[in-house]
Design a protein around this motif. Structure first.
Motif, short mmCIF file in Angstrom:
data_model
loop_
_atom_site.label_atom_id
_atom_site.label_comp_id
_atom_site.label_asym_id
_atom_site.label_seq_id
_atom_site.Cartn_x
_atom_site.Cartn_y
_atom_site.Cartn_z
N LEU A 90 -10.17 112.61 -47.08
CA LEU A 90 -11.18 113.17 -48.51
C LEU A 90 -11.02 114.29 -48.46
N GLY A 91 -10.41 115.38 -48.00
CA GLY A 91 -10.69 116.48 -49.62
C GLY A 91 -8.89 116.72 -50.37
N SER A 92 -8.58 115.65 -50.21
CA SER A 92 -7.09 116.17 -51.02
C SER A 92 -7.79 114.89 -51.84
N TRP B 146 -20.89 109.19 -51.04
CA TRP B 146 -20.54 110.54 -50.97
C TRP B 146 -20.82 110.97 -51.58
N LYS B 147 -21.45 111.29 -52.99
CA LYS B 147 -21.99 112.00 -53.95
C LYS B 147 -22.40 112.91 -53.98
N GLY B 148 -23.25 113.11 -53.34
CA GLY B 148 -24.65 114.12 -52.51
C GLY B 148 -23.69 114.47 -51.49
N LEU B 149 -22.59 114.61 -51.08
CA LEU B 149 -21.99 115.13 -50.35
C LEU B 149 -22.03 116.95 -50.65
N ARG C 267 -15.48 123.90 -54.99
CA ARG C 267 -15.76 124.83 -53.98
C ARG C 267 -15.85 124.25 -52.87
N GLU C 268 -16.47 123.93 -52.47
CA GLU C 268 -16.80 123.50 -51.26
C GLU C 268 -15.93 122.56 -50.87
N VAL C 269 -15.23 121.15 -51.93
CA VAL C 269 -14.85 120.29 -51.83
C VAL C 269 -12.85 121.25 -50.79
N LEU D 136 -20.19 117.38 -42.56
CA LEU D 136 -19.94 116.53 -43.25
C LEU D 136 -20.38 114.66 -42.25
N PHE D 137 -20.11 115.21 -40.61
CA PHE D 137 -20.73 114.00 -39.65
C PHE D 137 -22.11 113.18 -39.57
N LYS D 138 -22.98 115.04 -40.33
CA LYS D 138 -24.25 114.62 -40.40
C LYS D 138 -23.80 113.32 -41.62
N TYR D 139 -23.73 113.95 -42.69
CA TYR D 139 -23.79 113.71 -43.77
C TYR D 139 -23.51 111.69 -43.52
N ILE D 140 -22.55 111.51 -43.23
CA ILE D 140 -22.00 110.35 -42.78
C ILE D 140 -23.71 109.47 -41.98
#
Ligand SMILES: [Zn+2]
Length: 307
Positions: free
Chosen positions: A39-41, A62-65, A70-72, A111-115
């Motif tokens: 996801l990050g890369s 994904w856009k709200g993650l 910097r977070e990415v 990340l997992f909570k968001y998903i």
């Protein structure tokens, strides 16, 4: 987080994980996201998009993650430092600093909570498997991030996986992201052995209730029975998925991440067959036959594939 479970599909690529990922995502309690390790890369790359064809920052899922780039970067870095095959010795000897582990735990759990929230699900399917970038991933998700991780080790006859790579090229090269490498056969055989050995050994170390091995060939031959076994393992009745497979329905691909090109088809159907791989040796050229016989067949036999 207590009611969130991660079903991790471990093993080597070219083993049917995208198909299984999409089938499982057809259950109302399940959200499947493909090869989440990338996801990050992928987010940082100009030309890699979500399976919905949108760049990640525009994708409705994904856009709200992330707040900013910097977070990415931070997620990408911490994942690489902990989950990459190079970091495996440090991971297994618990040599990462407390700060690194805290950072990993915080970002991964977020990340997992968001998903789970986005997918309105309590079971997240992560099909990152056990290649170079993700060798230690499920182990770290369980033991550092403290997530409830179940490992589904999906295996496929190594000769078929090898043939798939040498005939069709790697997924990433097909999408034009890397040049096709030389020594592809050797690299594939070694990669297949390493990924499956790591998945098997590390998976079993989590305990017998957290590790289950499935053959892709069984999914093609007897999908209903195999899906029922997977459902029993993970504690989710997969009946809605099983019925749709029995009716030969197509499954919608969600917002999958990663390198497999079939995720860019919007729909996938399970191609059932009684003979998934009828000529395992003669489908390989003589060079690859010798290569696989020397370096791969011992593991193939251990996994239950006959010579
Ligand atoms: Zn998307």
């Amino acid at each position: 987080m207590n009611d969130l479970t991660v079903l991790y599909i471990a093993g080597y690529g070219r083993s049917g994980s995208t198909v299984l990922d999409v089938l499982l995502g057809g259950h109302p309690r399940v959200v499947s996201v493909g090869e989440l390790v990338f996801l990050g890369s992928d987010w940082q790359s100009e030309d890699r998009k979500c399976a919905c064809e949108e760049p990640y920052e525009n994708c409705p899922f994904w856009k709200g993650l992330f707040k900013d780039s910097r977070e990415v970067n931070s997620l990408e870095r911490v994942v690489r430092d902990i989950e990459h095959r190079h970091a495996l010795p440090r991971l297994l000897f618990d040599a990462h600093s407390e700060e690194e582990k805290r950072d990993y735990r915080r970002r991964t759990r977020k990340l997992f909570k968001y998903i789970a929230q986005q997918g309105r699900a309590d079971l997240v399917v992560d099909s990152s498997k056990s290649g170079r970038q993700a060798a230690g991933r499920f182990w770290a998700l369980k033991n550092i991030a403290g997530l409830d991780v179940r490992v589904l080790h999906l295996v496929r006859d190594g000769r078929a996986a090898l043939r798939s790579v040498v005939e069709k090229g790697s997924n990433w090269a097909l999408e034009g992201h890397i040049d096709e490498k030389r020594w592809l056969g050797t690299q594939t055989t070694v990669g297949w052995v390493l990924a499956n050995t790591i998945a098997w050994r590390l998976g079993r170390s989590l305990g017998s209730d957290r590790y289950y091995r499935v053959k892709f060939e069984d999914l093609l031959r007897a999908p209903e029975e195999t899906l029922r076994e997977i459902g029993d393992f993970v504690g989710v009745g997969l009946e809605p998925v099983i019925q749709r497979v029995a009716r030969d329905e197509v499954f919608e691909v969600g917002h999958n991440v990663g390198g497999n090109r079939i995720r860019h088809r919007r729909q996938i159907r399970l191609e059932k067959t009684d003979m998934p791989n009828p000529h395992p040796w003669s489908d390989l050229n003589s060079h690859h036959q010798i290569l696989f016989a020397a370096f791969g067949q011992w593991l193939n036999t251990a996994l239950g594939y006959e010579w």
